[in-house]
Design a protein around this motif. Structure first.
Motif, PDB file in Angstrom:
ATOM      1  N   SER A  48      12.439  -5.038  -3.177  1.00  0.00           N
ATOM      2  CA  SER A  48      13.747  -4.965  -3.297  1.00  0.00           C
ATOM      3  C   SER A  48      14.366  -3.689  -2.767  1.00  0.00           C
ATOM      4  CB  SER A  48      13.980  -4.963  -4.926  1.00  0.00           C
ATOM      5  OG  SER A  48      13.624  -4.030  -5.392  1.00  0.00           O
ATOM      6  N   ASP A  49      13.458  -2.780  -2.653  1.00  0.00           N
ATOM      7  CA  ASP A  49      13.939  -1.361  -2.040  1.00  0.00           C
ATOM      8  C   ASP A  49      13.239  -0.507  -1.030  1.00  0.00           C
ATOM      9  OD1 ASP A  49      15.381   0.908  -1.887  1.00  0.00           O
ATOM     10  OD2 ASP A  49      14.582   1.550  -3.850  1.00  0.00           O
ATOM     11  N   TRP A  50      13.030  -1.352   0.102  1.00  0.00           N
ATOM     12  CA  TRP A  50      12.025  -0.608   1.087  1.00  0.00           C
ATOM     13  C   TRP A  50      12.631   0.935   1.461  1.00  0.00           C
ATOM     14  CZ3 TRP A  50       7.525   0.305   2.392  1.00  0.00           C
ATOM     15  CH2 TRP A  50       7.371   0.951   3.926  1.00  0.00           C
ATOM     16  N   PRO A  51      13.825   0.887   1.537  1.00  0.00           N
ATOM     17  CA  PRO A  51      14.463   2.096   2.052  1.00  0.00           C
ATOM     18  C   PRO A  51      14.025   3.159   1.010  1.00  0.00           C
ATOM     19  CG  PRO A  51      16.315   0.439   2.400  1.00  0.00           C
ATOM     20  CD  PRO A  51      15.069  -0.238   1.681  1.00  0.00           C
ATOM     21  N   GLY A  52      14.131   2.936  -0.227  1.00  0.00           N
ATOM     22  CA  GLY A  52      13.768   3.925  -1.379  1.00  0.00           C
ATOM     23  C   GLY A  52      12.133   4.182  -1.272  1.00  0.00           C
ATOM     24  N   ILE A  53      11.473   3.214  -0.881  1.00  0.00           N
ATOM     25  CA  ILE A  53      10.024   3.637  -1.003  1.00  0.00           C
ATOM     26  C   ILE A  53       9.547   4.294   0.303  1.00  0.00           C
ATOM     27  CG2 ILE A  53       7.618   2.613  -0.278  1.00  0.00           C
ATOM     28  CD1 ILE A  53       8.458   0.189  -2.160  1.00  0.00           C
ATOM     29  N   ARG A  54      10.235   4.001   1.362  1.00  0.00           N
ATOM     30  CA  ARG A  54      10.116   4.758   2.624  1.00  0.00           C
ATOM     31  C   ARG A  54      10.586   6.124   2.625  1.00  0.00           C
ATOM     32  NH1 ARG A  54      11.619   2.050   8.250  1.00  0.00           N
ATOM     33  NH2 ARG A  54      13.369   1.575   7.260  1.00  0.00           N
ATOM     34  N   ALA A  55      11.798   6.251   1.993  1.00  0.00           N
ATOM     35  CA  ALA A  55      11.992   7.845   1.585  1.00  0.00           C
ATOM     36  C   ALA A  55      11.143   8.730   0.802  1.00  0.00           C
ATOM     37  CB  ALA A  55      13.728   7.787   1.250  1.00  0.00           C
TER      38      ALA A  55
ATOM     39  N   ASP B 101       7.567  -2.484   8.293  1.00  0.00           N
ATOM     40  CA  ASP B 101       6.260  -3.244   7.930  1.00  0.00           C
ATOM     41  C   ASP B 101       5.253  -2.168   7.319  1.00  0.00           C
ATOM     42  OD1 ASP B 101       6.983  -5.466   8.770  1.00  0.00           O
ATOM     43  OD2 ASP B 101       5.954  -5.472  10.798  1.00  0.00           O
ATOM     44  N   GLY B 102       5.817  -0.826   7.267  1.00  0.00           N
ATOM     45  CA  GLY B 102       4.581   0.173   6.770  1.00  0.00           C
ATOM     46  C   GLY B 102       4.044   0.771   7.798  1.00  0.00           C
ATOM     47  N   ALA B 103       4.012   0.403   8.998  1.00  0.00           N
ATOM     48  CA  ALA B 103       3.177   0.708  10.139  1.00  0.00           C
ATOM     49  C   ALA B 103       3.372   2.195  10.408  1.00  0.00           C
ATOM     50  CB  ALA B 103       3.078  -0.045  11.423  1.00  0.00           C
ATOM     51  N   LEU B 104       2.817   2.997  10.973  1.00  0.00           N
ATOM     52  CA  LEU B 104       3.107   4.287  11.409  1.00  0.00           C
ATOM     53  C   LEU B 104       3.254   4.513  12.911  1.00  0.00           C
ATOM     54  CD1 LEU B 104       2.782   7.414  10.287  1.00  0.00           C
ATOM     55  CD2 LEU B 104       0.406   7.452  11.264  1.00  0.00           C
ATOM     56  N   VAL B 105       4.593   4.960  13.184  1.00  0.00           N
ATOM     57  CA  VAL B 105       4.993   4.932  14.510  1.00  0.00           C
ATOM     58  C   VAL B 105       4.611   6.412  15.151  1.00  0.00           C
ATOM     59  CG1 VAL B 105       7.142   4.731  15.807  1.00  0.00           C
ATOM     60  CG2 VAL B 105       6.836   3.450  13.645  1.00  0.00           C
TER      61      VAL B 105
ATOM     62  N   PRO C 249       0.752  -1.361  -0.103  1.00  0.00           N
ATOM     63  CA  PRO C 249      -0.011  -0.034  -0.040  1.00  0.00           C
ATOM     64  C   PRO C 249       0.752   1.321   0.042  1.00  0.00           C
ATOM     65  CG  PRO C 249      -0.882  -1.682   1.622  1.00  0.00           C
ATOM     66  CD  PRO C 249       0.439  -2.240   1.065  1.00  0.00           C
ATOM     67  N   LEU C 250       2.060   1.492   0.560  1.00  0.00           N
ATOM     68  CA  LEU C 250       2.827   2.424   0.689  1.00  0.00           C
ATOM     69  C   LEU C 250       3.486   2.535  -0.703  1.00  0.00           C
ATOM     70  CD1 LEU C 250       2.679   3.768   3.406  1.00  0.00           C
ATOM     71  CD2 LEU C 250       2.595   1.281   3.509  1.00  0.00           C
ATOM     72  N   ALA C 251       4.165   1.527  -1.386  1.00  0.00           N
ATOM     73  CA  ALA C 251       4.665   1.410  -2.575  1.00  0.00           C
ATOM     74  C   ALA C 251       3.690   2.171  -3.588  1.00  0.00           C
ATOM     75  CB  ALA C 251       5.142   0.358  -3.083  1.00  0.00           C
ATOM     76  N   ALA C 252       2.218   1.698  -3.330  1.00  0.00           N
ATOM     77  CA  ALA C 252       1.293   2.194  -4.392  1.00  0.00           C
ATOM     78  C   ALA C 252       1.035   3.772  -4.380  1.00  0.00           C
ATOM     79  CB  ALA C 252       0.051   1.496  -4.091  1.00  0.00           C
TER      80      ALA C 252
END
Ligand code: BTN
Length: 245
Positions: free
Chosen positions: A190-197, A225-229, A90-93
């Motif tokens: 393959s690139d969670w850091p890129g999505i998160r950034a 996990d894409g959860a909001l902290v 959902p975050l990548a989308a």
């Protein structure tokens, strides 16, 4: 099809751009997510895309309806293989949708509200509903494209590309969006850091004091996990679902 028939060219354009991909353009669907789920259950390959001119039972998150009149919105669902951590999709989308739409708005920045609402000028421009299947995930995206107005109950909260001054037809929006989804969804594996950034850079949620359900705190980050902290009065809490208010 829509009065302006602005989806007429989509199937042929998509076939030229992505030979071999199943890309369905329908006049009407109950929900394009349901059509994509049915096709996936029947063996469709990841990459399948379903678009409808209008939906008779468009769904949003948390059981809400998605306003889906003909000729106005883009209603698009795609089926993708699930990455090891499916909650990143959902975050990548959201990042993909933001990227596809941001360059179209001359009047100001688009912002992401956790997890995946796209806002412009404080009103919702696009929403995303991800639904899991045994074989993968259906990502459904609704973009308000050509609405000149909304029903009274949505006027205060919804906007469209047209109302924001963007002149673009739904076929062009769909092609841009699928390009962006193709670029970003695989990065959930393959690139969670890129999505998160990218998500964090576009976020209107991080750094703000927010309330999600009964939890109130300052939104500080997305976890792995894409959860909001949230930093709350009683310590750090992670939120996995809900509406940010
Ligand atoms: C939300 O913001 O609540 C999510 C809205 C998702 C709407 C899209 S339109 C295409 C797909 N089909 C549906 O029934 N819902 C999604």
């Amino acid at each position: 099809m829509a009065e302006s028939n602005d989806l007429e060219a989509l199937a042929a354009d998509a076939a030229r751009r992505w030979p071999g991909r199943t890309f369905q353009v329908l006049e009407e669907a109950g929900s394009t997510n349901d059509v994509a789920k049915e096709a996936a259950r029947a063996g469709a390959l990841p990459g399948l895309v379903v678009v409808a001119d209008h939906q008779s039972a468009g769904r949003g998150r948390a059981g809400r309806a998605w306003h889906s009149p003909p000729g106005a919105g883009l209603y698009l669902s795609t089926f993708v293989a699930a990455p090891p951590i499916a909650t990143r999709i959902p975050l990548a989308a959201a990042v993909a949708t933001h990227e596809a739409l941001a360059a179209l708005i001359p009047s100001g920045p688009l912002a992401l509200k956790w997890p995946n609402d796209v806002f412009a000028s404080g009103k919702k421009l696009a929403g995303i509903l991800c639904e899991g299947l045994a074989r993968g995930i259906v990502v459904g995206i609704g973009v308000n494209v050509a609405h000149a107005s909304f029903p009274p109950e949505l006027t205060a909260t919804a906007t469209s590309l047209t109302l924001l001054g963007a002149r673009i037809d739904r076929t062009s929006v769909a092609l841009r969006l699928v390009d962006a989804l193709d670029a970003w969804l695989p990065r959930a594996a393959s690139d969670w850091p890129g999505i998160r950034a990218a998500w964090s850079a576009a976020s209107a949620t991080l750094g703000r004091t927010v309330r999600v359900g009964t939890i109130e705190g300052t939104a500080t980050a997305l976890d792995d996990d894409g959860a909001l902290v949230l930093d709350t009065a009683t310590g750090r809490q992670r939120v996995v679902a809900g509406d940010v208010g």
